[in-house]
Write an enzyme that holds these catalytic residues in place. Sequence first.
Site, PDB file in Angstrom:
ATOM      1  N   ARG A 116       0.807  -1.221   0.000  1.00  0.00           N
ATOM      2  CA  ARG A 116       0.000   0.000   0.000  1.00  0.00           C
ATOM      3  C   ARG A 116       0.842   1.274   0.000  1.00  0.00           C
ATOM      4  O   ARG A 116       0.592   2.186  -0.784  1.00  0.00           O
ATOM      5  CB  ARG A 116      -0.925   0.017   1.227  1.00  0.00           C
ATOM      6  CG  ARG A 116      -1.976  -1.072   1.241  1.00  0.00           C
ATOM      7  CD  ARG A 116      -2.915  -0.871   2.415  1.00  0.00           C
ATOM      8  NE  ARG A 116      -3.930  -1.907   2.494  1.00  0.00           N
ATOM      9  CZ  ARG A 116      -4.913  -1.927   3.399  1.00  0.00           C
ATOM     10  NH1 ARG A 116      -4.989  -0.948   4.298  1.00  0.00           N
ATOM     11  NH2 ARG A 116      -5.799  -2.906   3.405  1.00  0.00           N
ATOM     12  N   ASP A 189      -3.843   4.393   4.759  1.00  0.00           N
ATOM     13  CA  ASP A 189      -2.898   4.009   3.707  1.00  0.00           C
ATOM     14  C   ASP A 189      -3.579   3.486   2.444  1.00  0.00           C
ATOM     15  O   ASP A 189      -2.901   3.062   1.501  1.00  0.00           O
ATOM     16  CB  ASP A 189      -1.897   2.972   4.232  1.00  0.00           C
ATOM     17  CG  ASP A 189      -2.584   1.731   4.796  1.00  0.00           C
ATOM     18  OD1 ASP A 189      -3.804   1.597   4.647  1.00  0.00           O
ATOM     19  OD2 ASP A 189      -1.872   0.898   5.410  1.00  0.00           O
ATOM     20  N   ASP A 190      -4.919   3.516   2.411  1.00  0.00           N
ATOM     21  CA  ASP A 190      -5.633   3.167   1.172  1.00  0.00           C
ATOM     22  C   ASP A 190      -6.383   4.378   0.620  1.00  0.00           C
ATOM     23  O   ASP A 190      -7.359   4.230  -0.119  1.00  0.00           O
ATOM     24  CB  ASP A 190      -6.587   1.993   1.390  1.00  0.00           C
ATOM     25  CG  ASP A 190      -7.640   2.284   2.449  1.00  0.00           C
ATOM     26  OD1 ASP A 190      -7.552   3.336   3.118  1.00  0.00           O
ATOM     27  OD2 ASP A 190      -8.559   1.453   2.623  1.00  0.00           O
ATOM     28  N   ASP A 278     -10.939   7.116  15.628  1.00  0.00           N
ATOM     29  CA  ASP A 278     -11.751   8.134  14.952  1.00  0.00           C
ATOM     30  C   ASP A 278     -13.005   8.475  15.750  1.00  0.00           C
ATOM     31  O   ASP A 278     -13.450   9.631  15.766  1.00  0.00           O
ATOM     32  CB  ASP A 278     -12.109   7.715  13.523  1.00  0.00           C
ATOM     33  CG  ASP A 278     -12.679   6.304  13.435  1.00  0.00           C
ATOM     34  OD1 ASP A 278     -12.838   5.643  14.483  1.00  0.00           O
ATOM     35  OD2 ASP A 278     -12.962   5.845  12.305  1.00  0.00           O
ATOM     36  N   HIS A 302     -13.375   2.962   1.418  1.00  0.00           N
ATOM     37  CA  HIS A 302     -13.709   1.726   0.696  1.00  0.00           C
ATOM     38  C   HIS A 302     -15.042   1.143   1.156  1.00  0.00           C
ATOM     39  O   HIS A 302     -15.541   0.177   0.562  1.00  0.00           O
ATOM     40  CB  HIS A 302     -12.603   0.675   0.919  1.00  0.00           C
ATOM     41  CG  HIS A 302     -12.508   0.217   2.344  1.00  0.00           C
ATOM     42  ND1 HIS A 302     -11.817   0.921   3.298  1.00  0.00           N
ATOM     43  CD2 HIS A 302     -13.026  -0.866   2.976  1.00  0.00           C
ATOM     44  CE1 HIS A 302     -11.904   0.286   4.458  1.00  0.00           C
ATOM     45  NE2 HIS A 302     -12.634  -0.797   4.294  1.00  0.00           N
TER      46      HIS A 302
END
Length: 370
Positions: A116, A189-190, A278, A302
């Site tokens: 990634r 990281d995506d 978060d 995603h």
Amino acid sequence: MHIASVGVSKFCFLFSLAFCGLLLLLIPALQPLPRQVDLPKPRPQARPAQVGTSEGLGKPIKTEISRNSYPKTGKGVRRIPERGIGGPQEYRSHDKLELKDIFIAVKTTRKYHKSRLELLIQTWVSQAKEQTFIFTDGDDKELQMRTGANIINTNCSAAHTRQALCCKMSVEYDKFIESQRKWFCHVDDDNYVILPSLLRLLSSYHHSQDVYLGRPSLDHPIEAAERVKSDGSVSVKFWFATGGAGFCISRGLALKMSPWASLGNFISTAEKIRLPDDCTIGYIIEALLEVALTHTHLFHSHLENLQKLPIDTVLEQVTLSYGGFENRRNVVGVVGGFSLAEDPTRFKTVHCLLYPDTEWCPKLKPRHRN
């Protein structure tokens, strides 16, 4: 004779009373008239100066902010209300923002450095090396030397647990405060960060305002036991921006988070409410500081159907993502010089649309006239 004397006496008494009454009535009329005093005249009122002129003389004043000077923030973003001259200072003072003013934190783990992280460093991170800080759980001197990326080993656990995630977020927060930069933006990281859109969005606000920008992963507020202000016997509801899509916090608001976030306090706060990183960010901002999350659809994770994103709006978004092992086809539907097999995440395709002069981007062949 005696009777006549009595009558005369009564007559004299009544005449005296009548004469005294007449004098009382005539006394006010016989007094001299009082001297008339001149009352002070009202001061002449100055004519108010016209808005937009200098001292009312008709000379235009040049102002830095006009109705058309607010940057466009795209669909789904709550706009700053347009105010005229004399409006609140926070609405008239927007950031003249540069990329160097933004602290972009990328959260990753050692096992994803190859699969990634290298893709991010090859694409959008290459355009913001000095602004991007990669927070991981293991050293990678070879990658750091080869790419020049700012890789920070948090010494947190590599496990995908609440404690490990909050440990990394705690380090991210502290590093941002040390940096003295205006904005803190967290991504995973995506995520692909479209830097021009990020800069345009943040420029719509001022870093001294209380600004929390992001996209919730739920369609309702989350509920948790209140264990910071009380003993946990009551619950509290709040929104949070999902870290999988990314979020941004102004410096003014980040500084107010300090009692519950700085120097390891973030980890203890998360443990009290027993929620991930978060969610803890949202709890501190919405529940403790009572600052509302500004919902925006410019951030994408995603978890959503990325193929539904209109192709002509892709480059206007702030963050993009791609599907994982369970749904590899969940990517934005852009087309370009790379096939789906060559670019399964579509990040390279997006990057070449944004930066066509990149060395490894396919060059469009010129059309030959017949």
